[in-house]
Design a protein around this motif. Structure first.
Motif, PDB file in Angstrom:
ATOM      1  N   SER A 139     -37.392 -59.767  -8.728  1.00 15.92           N
ATOM      2  CA  SER A 139     -37.057 -58.690  -9.410  1.00 15.92           C
ATOM      3  C   SER A 139     -37.158 -57.351  -8.795  1.00 15.92           C
ATOM      4  CB  SER A 139     -38.254 -58.893 -10.663  1.00 15.92           C
ATOM      5  OG  SER A 139     -37.982 -57.573 -11.537  1.00 15.92           O
ATOM      6  N   HIS A 140     -38.373 -57.415  -8.065  1.00 11.30           N
ATOM      7  CA  HIS A 140     -38.516 -56.199  -7.169  1.00 11.30           C
ATOM      8  C   HIS A 140     -37.408 -55.799  -6.464  1.00 11.30           C
ATOM      9  CE1 HIS A 140     -43.034 -56.216  -7.536  1.00 11.30           C
ATOM     10  NE2 HIS A 140     -42.589 -55.849  -8.824  1.00 11.30           N
ATOM     11  N   THR A 141     -36.873 -56.957  -5.664  1.00 13.80           N
ATOM     12  CA  THR A 141     -35.846 -56.796  -4.707  1.00 13.80           C
ATOM     13  C   THR A 141     -34.575 -56.361  -5.270  1.00 13.80           C
ATOM     14  OG1 THR A 141     -36.636 -58.273  -3.308  1.00 13.80           O
ATOM     15  CG2 THR A 141     -34.701 -57.927  -2.975  1.00 13.80           C
ATOM     16  N   VAL A 142     -34.156 -56.987  -6.606  1.00 14.92           N
ATOM     17  CA  VAL A 142     -33.090 -56.682  -7.309  1.00 14.92           C
ATOM     18  C   VAL A 142     -32.929 -55.114  -7.784  1.00 14.92           C
ATOM     19  CG1 VAL A 142     -31.592 -57.257  -9.113  1.00 14.92           C
ATOM     20  CG2 VAL A 142     -32.250 -59.058  -7.748  1.00 14.92           C
ATOM     21  N   HIS A 143     -33.890 -54.815  -8.381  1.00 12.15           N
ATOM     22  CA  HIS A 143     -34.049 -53.489  -8.734  1.00 12.15           C
ATOM     23  C   HIS A 143     -34.043 -52.370  -7.811  1.00 12.15           C
ATOM     24  CE1 HIS A 143     -35.475 -55.588 -12.435  1.00 12.15           C
ATOM     25  NE2 HIS A 143     -34.608 -54.602 -12.991  1.00 12.15           N
ATOM     26  N   ASP A 144     -34.903 -52.565  -6.722  1.00 15.46           N
ATOM     27  CA  ASP A 144     -35.082 -51.734  -5.376  1.00 15.46           C
ATOM     28  C   ASP A 144     -33.794 -51.408  -4.901  1.00 15.46           C
ATOM     29  OD1 ASP A 144     -37.739 -51.213  -6.048  1.00 15.46           O
ATOM     30  OD2 ASP A 144     -38.481 -52.103  -4.502  1.00 15.46           O
ATOM     31  N   THR A 145     -32.944 -52.648  -4.518  1.00 20.04           N
ATOM     32  CA  THR A 145     -31.869 -52.329  -3.847  1.00 20.04           C
ATOM     33  C   THR A 145     -30.915 -51.684  -4.441  1.00 20.04           C
ATOM     34  OG1 THR A 145     -31.265 -54.676  -4.370  1.00 20.04           O
ATOM     35  CG2 THR A 145     -32.274 -54.234  -2.253  1.00 20.04           C
ATOM     36  N   ALA A 146     -30.611 -51.947  -5.912  1.00 21.62           N
ATOM     37  CA  ALA A 146     -29.560 -51.370  -6.735  1.00 21.62           C
ATOM     38  C   ALA A 146     -29.873 -49.912  -6.833  1.00 21.62           C
ATOM     39  CB  ALA A 146     -29.845 -52.297  -8.133  1.00 21.62           C
ATOM     40  N   ALA A 147     -31.569 -49.523  -6.581  1.00 22.35           N
ATOM     41  CA  ALA A 147     -31.526 -47.977  -6.612  1.00 22.35           C
ATOM     42  C   ALA A 147     -31.472 -47.430  -5.260  1.00 22.35           C
ATOM     43  CB  ALA A 147     -32.983 -47.864  -7.130  1.00 22.35           C
ATOM     44  N   GLY A 148     -31.087 -48.146  -4.442  1.00 18.69           N
ATOM     45  CA  GLY A 148     -30.863 -47.611  -2.844  1.00 18.69           C
ATOM     46  C   GLY A 148     -32.108 -47.665  -2.221  1.00 18.69           C
ATOM     47  N   ILE A 149     -32.931 -48.375  -2.603  1.00 20.61           N
ATOM     48  CA  ILE A 149     -34.522 -48.156  -1.892  1.00 20.61           C
ATOM     49  C   ILE A 149     -34.434 -49.483  -0.997  1.00 20.61           C
ATOM     50  CG2 ILE A 149     -36.983 -48.458  -2.083  1.00 20.61           C
ATOM     51  CD1 ILE A 149     -36.422 -47.334  -4.916  1.00 20.61           C
ATOM     52  N   LEU A 150     -34.415 -49.073   0.418  1.00 18.94           N
ATOM     53  CA  LEU A 150     -34.573 -50.249   1.426  1.00 18.94           C
ATOM     54  C   LEU A 150     -35.792 -50.026   2.101  1.00 18.94           C
ATOM     55  CD1 LEU A 150     -30.854 -50.073   2.938  1.00 18.94           C
ATOM     56  CD2 LEU A 150     -31.715 -51.597   0.869  1.00 18.94           C
ATOM     57  N   GLN A 151     -36.243 -51.232   2.569  1.00 18.78           N
ATOM     58  CA  GLN A 151     -37.554 -51.182   3.295  1.00 18.78           C
ATOM     59  C   GLN A 151     -37.300 -50.710   4.661  1.00 18.78           C
ATOM     60  OE1 GLN A 151     -39.720 -54.936   2.811  1.00 18.78           O
ATOM     61  NE2 GLN A 151     -39.543 -54.840   0.757  1.00 18.78           N
ATOM     62  N   GLN A 152     -38.138 -50.226   5.538  1.00 14.32           N
ATOM     63  CA  GLN A 152     -37.963 -49.721   6.945  1.00 14.32           C
ATOM     64  C   GLN A 152     -37.609 -50.938   7.855  1.00 14.32           C
ATOM     65  OE1 GLN A 152     -41.152 -47.004   8.005  1.00 14.32           O
ATOM     66  NE2 GLN A 152     -40.385 -45.423   6.925  1.00 14.32           N
ATOM     67  N   ASP A 153     -38.259 -52.044   7.583  1.00 24.67           N
ATOM     68  CA  ASP A 153     -37.927 -53.143   8.344  1.00 24.67           C
ATOM     69  C   ASP A 153     -37.007 -53.999   8.153  1.00 24.67           C
ATOM     70  OD1 ASP A 153     -39.221 -54.001   6.014  1.00 24.67           O
ATOM     71  OD2 ASP A 153     -40.757 -55.265   7.305  1.00 24.67           O
ATOM     72  N   ASP A 154     -35.998 -53.616   7.281  1.00 20.74           N
ATOM     73  CA  ASP A 154     -35.044 -54.558   6.789  1.00 20.74           C
ATOM     74  C   ASP A 154     -33.985 -54.402   7.617  1.00 20.74           C
ATOM     75  OD1 ASP A 154     -35.838 -55.539   4.346  1.00 20.74           O
ATOM     76  OD2 ASP A 154     -35.107 -53.810   2.948  1.00 20.74           O
ATOM     77  N   GLU A 155     -33.669 -55.485   8.289  1.00 27.34           N
ATOM     78  CA  GLU A 155     -32.424 -55.466   9.319  1.00 27.34           C
ATOM     79  C   GLU A 155     -31.126 -56.079   8.791  1.00 27.34           C
ATOM     80  OE1 GLU A 155     -33.531 -58.591  12.296  1.00 27.34           O
ATOM     81  OE2 GLU A 155     -35.453 -57.518  12.840  1.00 27.34           O
ATOM     82  N   ALA A 156     -30.225 -55.365   9.468  1.00 29.29           N
ATOM     83  CA  ALA A 156     -28.856 -55.707   8.949  1.00 29.29           C
ATOM     84  C   ALA A 156     -28.312 -56.846   9.638  1.00 29.29           C
ATOM     85  CB  ALA A 156     -27.916 -54.414   9.049  1.00 29.29           C
ATOM     86  N   PRO A 157     -28.222 -58.189   9.191  1.00 30.73           N
ATOM     87  CA  PRO A 157     -27.499 -59.329  10.027  1.00 30.73           C
ATOM     88  C   PRO A 157     -26.171 -59.139  10.058  1.00 30.73           C
ATOM     89  CG  PRO A 157     -29.111 -59.963   8.017  1.00 30.73           C
ATOM     90  CD  PRO A 157     -28.773 -58.359   7.989  1.00 30.73           C
ATOM     91  N   THR A 158     -25.564 -59.845  10.859  1.00 34.64           N
ATOM     92  CA  THR A 158     -24.106 -60.097  10.901  1.00 34.64           C
ATOM     93  C   THR A 158     -23.443 -60.262   9.682  1.00 34.64           C
ATOM     94  OG1 THR A 158     -23.752 -62.148  12.020  1.00 34.64           O
ATOM     95  CG2 THR A 158     -24.312 -60.260  13.376  1.00 34.64           C
ATOM     96  N   VAL A 159     -22.114 -60.216   9.697  1.00 34.49           N
ATOM     97  CA  VAL A 159     -21.484 -60.844   8.414  1.00 34.49           C
ATOM     98  C   VAL A 159     -21.607 -62.266   8.366  1.00 34.49           C
ATOM     99  CG1 VAL A 159     -19.165 -61.117   7.168  1.00 34.49           C
ATOM    100  CG2 VAL A 159     -20.059 -58.646   8.029  1.00 34.49           C
ATOM    101  N   ALA A 160     -21.157 -62.894   9.467  1.00 33.15           N
ATOM    102  CA  ALA A 160     -21.248 -64.244   9.746  1.00 33.15           C
ATOM    103  C   ALA A 160     -22.533 -64.896   9.263  1.00 33.15           C
ATOM    104  CB  ALA A 160     -20.892 -64.866  10.982  1.00 33.15           C
ATOM    105  N   GLU A 161     -23.764 -64.051   9.719  1.00 29.92           N
ATOM    106  CA  GLU A 161     -24.965 -64.683   9.434  1.00 29.92           C
ATOM    107  C   GLU A 161     -25.488 -64.606   7.824  1.00 29.92           C
ATOM    108  OE1 GLU A 161     -27.261 -63.512  13.453  1.00 29.92           O
ATOM    109  OE2 GLU A 161     -27.221 -61.951  12.035  1.00 29.92           O
ATOM    110  N   LEU A 162     -24.791 -63.473   7.157  1.00 27.64           N
ATOM    111  CA  LEU A 162     -25.125 -63.290   5.863  1.00 27.64           C
ATOM    112  C   LEU A 162     -24.219 -64.390   5.071  1.00 27.64           C
ATOM    113  CD1 LEU A 162     -24.975 -59.440   5.292  1.00 27.64           C
ATOM    114  CD2 LEU A 162     -26.878 -60.838   4.891  1.00 27.64           C
TER     115      LEU A 162
END
Length: 413
Positions: free
Chosen positions: A86-109
């Protein structure tokens, strides 16, 4: 068994504490053991104590106070997982990302999305939800890092991640979170300009409507989602047929819940036609479908329409090799439908044998199913060792319960 609201607050805290000791709960809540003991003795709770216990128990304050009952089958770890999701869904929808959130490749996702769906269709819902939370964060990070003009694919992956979150939440009874996640999935699929994904999301919302007893809305949306992607069979790909077939199959389920035999039959005919074109079971975009799925789903639909004999006749055409083509969750759901048909035709021992086999094979999946209790209630007071074993497996009494654990819905996806 008392209703949940009839317990005292102290009793509810003790029930939610489960097998943990008072000292262990005190440590989790950051409270003294004396304060926890006093809470369970119904000494009036202060607001800070109530909030600390709510966090430690991963239970809403309303549940502790008896304003709503806890979801049957949810343990402490399940509630913690759902809170993180729940925290993740609401935070990401509000544009709130954690500083350590990495952006995997499209293939990895894409691989991570497939992994989540594999867990889901194996009936490992808590594990699917645990993976879905970092998946949503990672997909949001990927979208954030994508350059302008190259974001459509990232929007689509984030839509997929939100859809997984919605499915897990809906199946575990967290309806508000399911609505929220599927709403964000709809927005992301629209941003991706992907008609197929939008139809998948609409079908997911229809399932939430079904679980929320909004049957007319569910049928309207399910039929629209299927119509929006109906392929020309002469040149349809297996992927298209998989998604279309699963959509029209689900619409048939909704029609059967409404008792609409004519519409169910028409939709089932379309489902069988799609399955026949495929020749075997396939997975695509988090959906599963094929000729065996069409037949086994028809078994459940006939049960819902009160045609237990016809359901068993259909089940007789499904071989063990056919069943092996289904996902684990689909196999167990099909077993419950057979058990229900057997109970409806007074084949009590057969019903309990079928039910016991399904529950024993997938105890984690079984925790989140309502239909086993319905079957046990239908069998009634038959004093057999078989009934006692099944009742133990589902944590139920051998006669129909009157408390908050009573099953109210047999719908599962």
């Amino acid at each position: 068994m008392p209703q949940w609201a009839e317990y005292s607050t102290g009793e509810r805290i003790k029930i939610l504490r489960g097998e943990r000791t008072q000292d262990e709960l005190a440590h989790l809540a950051g409270l003294s053991p004396v304060r926890v003991r006093r809470a369970e003795q119904d000494v009036q709770l202060t607001l800070p104590t109530l909030l600390a216990l709510s966090d430690a128990l991963s239970a809403d304050v309303s549940v502790i106070l008896g304003q709503q009952a806890p979801r049957r089958g949810l343990g402490h770890e399940d509630r913690q997982m759902l809170r993180r999701l729940s925290h993740t869904v609401h935070d990401t929808a509000a544009g709130i990302l954690q500083q350590d959130d990495e952006a995997p490749t499209v293939a990895e996702l894409r691989a991570a999305v497939d992994r989540c769906w594999d867990l889901y269709w194996d009936g490992r819902y808590a594990e699917a939800g645990a993976v879905a939370a970092p998946l949503v964060r990672s997909a949001a990070a990927r979208l954030h890092d994508q350059p302008d003009g190259a974001r459509a694919g990232a929007h689509g992956l984030l839509a997929d991640a939100y859809r997984v979150a919605a499915y897990v939440s809906n199946l575990l009874g967290q309806r508000d979170l399911a609505y929220t996640a599927i709403g964000h999935a709809r927005s992301e699929s629209a941003a991706a300009a992907d008609d197929l994904r939008q139809a998948l999301v609409d079908s997911g919302r229809a399932w939430i409507y079904l679980r929320d007893a909004r049957l007319p809305d569910a049928l309207r949306l399910a039929e629209k989602a299927a119509a929006d992607i109906e392929p020309r069979f002469s040149r349809a790909t297996v992927e298209q047929l998989t998604v279309y077939g699963s959509h029209v199959n689900f619409a048939a389920v909704v029609a059967s819940r409404m008792g609409d035999k004519e519409r169910s039959a028409d939709l089932l005919s379309q489902s069988h036609a799609a399955g026949a074109r495929m020749g075997g079971e396939h997975r695509a975009h988090g959906t599963l479908f094929g000729p065996v799925s069409a037949t086994t789903q028809a078994v459940g639909i006939n049960v819902a329409l009160g045609k237990a004999g016809q359901a068993l006749d259909l089940a007789g055409s499904v071989t063990p090799d056919d069943e092996a083509e289904l996902s684990q969750a689909a196999q167990r759901r099909y077993a419950l439908d057979r058990a229900m048909a057997q109970a409806d035709t007074r084949r009590w021992d057969d019903a309990l044998d079928t039910l016991e086999e399904a529950l024993t094979a997938s105890p984690e999946w079984a925790r989140h199913q309502a239909l086993p209790q319905v079957i046990v209630d239908k069998v009634g007071r038959a004093s057999t060792a078989r009934l006692r074993r099944v009742s133990t497996l589902i944590g139920a009494r051998e006669t129909a319960p009157t408390g908050f654990a009573t099953a109210t819905s047999r719908t599962a996806l």
